[in-house]
Design a protein around this motif. Structure first.
Motif, PDB file in Angstrom:
ATOM      1  N   PHE A 128       0.853  -1.195   0.000  1.00 40.45           N
ATOM      2  CA  PHE A 128       0.000   0.000   0.000  1.00 40.45           C
ATOM      3  C   PHE A 128       0.885   1.239   0.000  1.00 40.45           C
ATOM      4  CE2 PHE A 128      -2.929  -3.098   1.910  1.00 40.45           C
ATOM      5  CZ  PHE A 128      -4.092  -2.833   1.191  1.00 40.45           C
ATOM      6  N   HIS A 129       0.467   2.228  -0.758  1.00 42.57           N
ATOM      7  CA  HIS A 129       1.245   3.459  -0.916  1.00 42.57           C
ATOM      8  C   HIS A 129       0.300   4.641  -0.741  1.00 42.57           C
ATOM      9  CE1 HIS A 129       4.288   0.780  -2.737  1.00 42.57           C
ATOM     10  NE2 HIS A 129       3.219   0.147  -3.180  1.00 42.57           N
ATOM     11  N   MET A 130       0.575   5.505   0.242  1.00 39.36           N
ATOM     12  CA  MET A 130      -0.297   6.660   0.478  1.00 39.36           C
ATOM     13  C   MET A 130       0.442   7.958   0.220  1.00 39.36           C
ATOM     14  SD  MET A 130      -2.423   5.812   3.952  1.00 39.36           S
ATOM     15  CE  MET A 130      -3.606   4.452   4.080  1.00 39.36           C
ATOM     16  N   ASP A 131      -0.289   8.953  -0.243  1.00 39.44           N
ATOM     17  CA  ASP A 131       0.277  10.296  -0.347  1.00 39.44           C
ATOM     18  C   ASP A 131      -0.649  11.289   0.337  1.00 39.44           C
ATOM     19  OD1 ASP A 131       2.136  12.280  -1.065  1.00 39.44           O
ATOM     20  OD2 ASP A 131       1.015  12.789  -2.891  1.00 39.44           O
ATOM     21  N   LYS A 132      -0.037  12.353   0.886  1.00 40.81           N
ATOM     22  CA  LYS A 132      -0.713  13.456   1.582  1.00 40.81           C
ATOM     23  C   LYS A 132      -1.346  13.012   2.900  1.00 40.81           C
ATOM     24  CE  LYS A 132       0.254  16.241  -1.837  1.00 40.81           C
ATOM     25  NZ  LYS A 132       1.454  15.449  -2.284  1.00 40.81           N
ATOM     26  N   THR A 133      -0.644  12.119   3.608  1.00 41.31           N
ATOM     27  CA  THR A 133      -1.129  11.733   4.932  1.00 41.31           C
ATOM     28  C   THR A 133      -0.001  11.140   5.770  1.00 41.31           C
ATOM     29  OG1 THR A 133      -2.879  10.572   6.129  1.00 41.31           O
ATOM     30  CG2 THR A 133      -1.966   9.455   4.182  1.00 41.31           C
ATOM     31  N   GLU A 134      -0.375  10.654   6.958  1.00 38.64           N
ATOM     32  CA  GLU A 134       0.598  10.220   7.959  1.00 38.64           C
ATOM     33  C   GLU A 134       0.445   8.715   8.232  1.00 38.64           C
ATOM     34  OE1 GLU A 134      -0.455  12.089  11.656  1.00 38.64           O
ATOM     35  OE2 GLU A 134      -2.446  11.205  11.649  1.00 38.64           O
ATOM     36  N   PRO A 135       1.445   8.097   8.894  1.00 36.24           N
ATOM     37  CA  PRO A 135       1.392   6.642   9.137  1.00 36.24           C
ATOM     38  C   PRO A 135       0.130   6.195   9.873  1.00 36.24           C
ATOM     39  CG  PRO A 135       3.531   7.504   9.752  1.00 36.24           C
ATOM     40  CD  PRO A 135       2.703   8.684   9.382  1.00 36.24           C
ATOM     41  N   GLY A 136      -0.384   7.019  10.786  1.00 34.12           N
ATOM     42  CA  GLY A 136      -1.584   6.662  11.542  1.00 34.12           C
ATOM     43  C   GLY A 136      -2.793   6.436  10.638  1.00 34.12           C
ATOM     44  N   ALA A 137      -2.700   6.864   9.382  1.00 36.72           N
ATOM     45  CA  ALA A 137      -3.789   6.630   8.422  1.00 36.72           C
ATOM     46  C   ALA A 137      -3.995   5.136   8.188  1.00 36.72           C
ATOM     47  CB  ALA A 137      -3.492   7.336   7.098  1.00 36.72           C
ATOM     48  N   PHE A 138      -2.975   4.329   8.493  1.00 35.94           N
ATOM     49  CA  PHE A 138      -3.106   2.879   8.336  1.00 35.94           C
ATOM     50  C   PHE A 138      -3.757   2.212   9.553  1.00 35.94           C
ATOM     51  CE2 PHE A 138       0.122   3.090   4.874  1.00 35.94           C
ATOM     52  CZ  PHE A 138      -0.563   2.344   3.934  1.00 35.94           C
ATOM     53  N   ASN A 139      -3.884   2.935  10.682  1.00 34.74           N
ATOM     54  CA  ASN A 139      -4.413   2.289  11.883  1.00 34.74           C
ATOM     55  C   ASN A 139      -5.779   1.661  11.641  1.00 34.74           C
ATOM     56  OD1 ASN A 139      -2.150   3.121  13.255  1.00 34.74           O
ATOM     57  ND2 ASN A 139      -3.231   4.297  14.819  1.00 34.74           N
ATOM     58  N   LEU A 140      -6.708   2.443  11.098  1.00 28.98           N
ATOM     59  CA  LEU A 140      -8.067   1.932  10.923  1.00 28.98           C
ATOM     60  C   LEU A 140      -8.107   0.757   9.932  1.00 28.98           C
ATOM     61  CD1 LEU A 140     -11.359   3.951  10.720  1.00 28.98           C
ATOM     62  CD2 LEU A 140     -10.847   2.224   9.005  1.00 28.98           C
ATOM     63  N   PRO A 141      -7.556   0.895   8.741  1.00 31.99           N
ATOM     64  CA  PRO A 141      -7.640  -0.259   7.822  1.00 31.99           C
ATOM     65  C   PRO A 141      -6.893  -1.508   8.295  1.00 31.99           C
ATOM     66  CG  PRO A 141      -6.441   1.585   6.799  1.00 31.99           C
ATOM     67  CD  PRO A 141      -7.044   2.100   8.058  1.00 31.99           C
ATOM     68  N   ILE A 142      -5.721  -1.365   8.911  1.00 34.63           N
ATOM     69  CA  ILE A 142      -4.992  -2.563   9.377  1.00 34.63           C
ATOM     70  C   ILE A 142      -5.761  -3.221  10.524  1.00 34.63           C
ATOM     71  CG2 ILE A 142      -2.847  -3.429  10.442  1.00 34.63           C
ATOM     72  CD1 ILE A 142      -2.107  -2.659   7.702  1.00 34.63           C
ATOM     73  N   PHE A 143      -6.323  -2.394  11.403  1.00 35.85           N
ATOM     74  CA  PHE A 143      -7.154  -2.949  12.473  1.00 35.85           C
ATOM     75  C   PHE A 143      -8.303  -3.753  11.885  1.00 35.85           C
ATOM     76  CE2 PHE A 143     -11.028  -2.832  14.954  1.00 35.85           C
ATOM     77  CZ  PHE A 143     -10.609  -3.428  16.139  1.00 35.85           C
ATOM     78  N   ARG A 144      -8.964  -3.161  10.893  1.00 33.40           N
ATOM     79  CA  ARG A 144     -10.138  -3.838  10.332  1.00 33.40           C
ATOM     80  C   ARG A 144      -9.757  -5.158   9.644  1.00 33.40           C
ATOM     81  NH1 ARG A 144     -14.658  -0.719   7.615  1.00 33.40           N
ATOM     82  NH2 ARG A 144     -15.743  -2.482   8.537  1.00 33.40           N
ATOM     83  N   MET A 145      -8.610  -5.168   8.926  1.00 33.39           N
ATOM     84  CA  MET A 145      -8.173  -6.398   8.259  1.00 33.39           C
ATOM     85  C   MET A 145      -7.963  -7.541   9.242  1.00 33.39           C
ATOM     86  SD  MET A 145      -5.112  -4.966   5.864  1.00 33.39           S
ATOM     87  CE  MET A 145      -5.329  -3.354   5.118  1.00 33.39           C
ATOM     88  N   PHE A 146      -7.258  -7.248  10.360  1.00 31.12           N
ATOM     89  CA  PHE A 146      -6.773  -8.311  11.240  1.00 31.12           C
ATOM     90  C   PHE A 146      -7.573  -8.481  12.535  1.00 31.12           C
ATOM     91  CE2 PHE A 146      -3.158  -7.526   8.474  1.00 31.12           C
ATOM     92  CZ  PHE A 146      -2.729  -8.821   8.188  1.00 31.12           C
ATOM     93  N   ALA A 147      -8.537  -7.577  12.792  1.00 31.88           N
ATOM     94  CA  ALA A 147      -9.244  -7.695  14.073  1.00 31.88           C
ATOM     95  C   ALA A 147     -10.742  -7.446  14.008  1.00 31.88           C
ATOM     96  CB  ALA A 147      -8.608  -6.745  15.101  1.00 31.88           C
ATOM     97  N   ASP A 148     -11.275  -7.002  12.871  1.00 31.75           N
ATOM     98  CA  ASP A 148     -12.703  -6.676  12.813  1.00 31.75           C
ATOM     99  C   ASP A 148     -13.468  -7.735  12.025  1.00 31.75           C
ATOM    100  OD1 ASP A 148     -15.240  -5.701  12.509  1.00 31.75           O
ATOM    101  OD2 ASP A 148     -14.648  -3.844  11.481  1.00 31.75           O
ATOM    102  N   PRO A 149     -14.275  -8.539  12.728  1.00 32.36           N
ATOM    103  CA  PRO A 149     -15.013  -9.616  12.055  1.00 32.36           C
ATOM    104  C   PRO A 149     -16.075  -9.113  11.075  1.00 32.36           C
ATOM    105  CG  PRO A 149     -15.697  -9.425  14.347  1.00 32.36           C
ATOM    106  CD  PRO A 149     -14.536  -8.498  14.173  1.00 32.36           C
TER     107      PRO A 149
END
Ligand code: 13P
Ligand code: 13P
Ligand code: MG
Ligand code: MG
Ligand code: MG
Ligand code: MG
Length: 371
Positions: A128-149
Motif C-alpha cells: 500500500f502506498h499513500m500520499d498526503k497523509t501520515e502513518p496513523g492513516a493505516f491504523n483503521l484499515p490494518i485494524f479492520r483487516m486483522f481484528a474486525d469480524p
C-alpha cells in the motif's frame, strides 16, 4: 530459506508542486536498481509512484535494515534528486534530510516498511502506498483487516485465523512500543490506535499455533515522523505498508475491503488538514484538488519461489471502488467548506506549520485582561 521484501520511499521532487513524480525520476531509479539486480544485491524490484512519492519495492536475501539495501535506496534517491534538480522540480531532494548515508535510511527522511519472511507455497502480498497523509492513516484499515469480524469474515469462519493476531503499536512521541493481543485486548488496542497521530500500528504478528511462525510479521507499516527528525516542516510522511494475504491470513478481498470506506486522515494541504483517503489506481494517484484529497494505491503481487515480484496488479483499478471514490469527493466537498476552521484544519499541535506564534507576538500588547 527467507526472502526480504523492502519498500523504501521518498519525495525527492514534485511535478508540478506536490502533485506527482516525473517519469525521468522513475527511469533513474530503475537504472540504479537494475544494476543492483545484475550485481546480485537484489532479486527483483519495481519502481512505483503515488502522488509525489517515489516508491522502491525490492526483494532480496539481505534481511531487514541491510546497509547494502538501504544504501542502494539512498543512492537511487540521490541520483534521482540530481535529475529533479536539473528539471527544477518542486522540493527536489525534499525527503533526503541528511547529506551522507550512514548505514540505514531510518531517521534520514525516507519511509521504510520491510519484512523478512519464510515464503509459503504461494505468497500473495499487497503493498500500500499513500500520499498526503501520515502513518496513523493505516491504523483503521490494518485494524479492520486483522481484528474486525465485520470486515474479515475469516476471523469468524476460518479455523486458521480464529485465534486472532498480535499488534505491535508504537508511541511515536515517546519512542516506546507495546504488543497487544486480539480479540482479548481489542478495547485496549482501540484506546491507543484511535489516537492515530500518537499511537501507530507498526507490525501485526500471528499468534502461537498459527501456520506462520509467531515472530514473522504478516503486516508492517512505515512510521517515520519527518517533522520530528528534521525539526521543521518537510511534508507529511506519506506512509507505505506491506500486508500478506490468504491461507490463515485475511483473503485479498478482506485486505482491500477497509478502503471501501474513505476514512478521514490528516495531511492534505500543507500537511495541516483532515480529509478522506481516496483509493485509486496508480494513474489516478495525482492529488490536485487542494493538493489532495489524500490517496491510497494498492499493488498486488505473488512472490515466486525464487523471490521474484510477480506483478503489480493495480488493485483499486476496479469499478467496485467507484463508490468509495465518489464518497471521498462528497466528503472532500463538505469538509472543504470549513475553510480555515477545525476540524478541517488540524488542531494547533498537529499542524505542520502555523503563523500563530507570530500573530500572537504582534498582538501581545493588545491583549487585555478580562475582569
Ligand atoms: P476461490 O474459490 O476463488 O479460490 O476463492 C476462495 C476465497 O477464499 C475467496 O475469498
Ligand atoms: P507532500 O508531503 O506530498 O510533499 O505534500 C506536502 C504539502 O504541503 C502538500 O500541500
Ligand atoms: Mg512533495
Ligand atoms: Mg507526498
Ligand atoms: Mg511527503
Ligand atoms: Mg481460487
Amino acid at each position: 530459506d527467507k526472502v526480504t521484501i523492502s519498500v523504501i520511499k521518498a519525495d525527492i521532487g514534485g511535478w508540478p508542486g506536490h502533485s506527482r513524480v516525473h517519469p525521468q525520476l522513475v527511469e533513474t531509479a530503475e537504472e540504479v536498481l537494475s544494476k543492483a539486480v545484475e550485481e546480485g544485491t537484489l532479486i527483483d524490484f519495481y519502481v512505483a509512484t503515488c502522488g509525489d512519492d517515489l516508491q522502491l519495492i525490492m526483494t532480496h536475501k539481505k534481511g531487514v535494515d541491510s546497509p547494502e539495501v538501504h544504501g542502494l535506496a539512498w543512492k537511487a534517491f540521490e541520483e534521482a534528486t540530481k535529475v529533479a534538480k536539473e528539471l527544477g522540480l518542486y522540493g527536489a531532494g525534499q525527503d533526503l534530510l541528511k547529506d551522507a548515508f550512514s548505514g540505514n535510511v531510518r531517521g534520514m527522511g525516507p519511509g521504510v516498511a520491510e519484512m523478512e519472511i519464510t515464503l509459503r507455497k504461494s505468497e500473495p502480498i499487497v503493498t500500500f502506498h499513500m500520499d498526503k497523509t501520515e502513518p496513523g492513516a493505516f491504523n483503521l484499515p490494518i485494524f479492520r483487516m486483522f481484528a474486525d469480524p465485520f470486515n474479515t469474515a475469516g476471523l469468524v469462519i476460518d479455523p486458521n485465523m480464529h485465534m486472532g493476531f498480535r499488534f505491535e503499536v508504537w508511541d511515536i512521541l515517546k519512542h516506546k512500543r507495546v504488543i497487544l493481543n486480539t480479540p482479548e485486548e481489542v478495547y485496549d488496542l482501540l484506546a491507543l490506535i484511535g489516537a492515530k497521530s500518537r499511537y501507530v500500528i507498526k507490525r501485526v504478528y500471528p499468534k502461537e499455533g498459527h501456520k506462520i511462525a509467531k515472530d514473522e510479521p504478516v503486516a508492517v507499516v512505515s512510521t517515520e515522523k519527518l517533522y520530528e527528525i528534521a525539526g521543521e516542516y518537510v511534508g507529511k510522511d506519506d506512509p507505505v505498508a506491506i500486508v500478506r494475504a490468504q491461507s490463515g491470513l485475511p483473503a485479498l478481498g478482506e485486505v482491500l475491503e477497509p478502503f471501501a470506506f474513505p476514512h478521514l486522515v490528516s495531511g492534505w494541504m500543507r500537511g495541516s488538514h483532515n480529509g478522506p483517503v481516496m483509493p485509486v489506481p496508480m494513474h489516478q494517484a495525482n492529488p490536485t484538488r487542494f493538493d489532495g484529497p489524500p490517496r491510497v494505491v494498492a499493488l498486488g503481487w505473488q512472490i515466486s519461489p525464487e523471490g521474484k515480484l510477480v506483478g503489480p496488479v493495480d488493485l483499486f483499478d476496479d469499478p467496485a471502488f467507484d463508490g468509495a471514490r465518489q464518497k471521498a469527493v462528497e466528503i472532500a466537498e463538505y469538509i472543504r467548506r470549513h475553510g480555515p476552521f477545525e476540524p478541517h484544519r488540524l488542531p494547533l499541535e498537529d499542524m505542520e506549520y502555523t503563523t500563530l506564534p507570530g500573530v500572537l507576538k504582534r498582538l501581545e500588547d493588545r491583549f487585555e485582561k478580562i475582569e
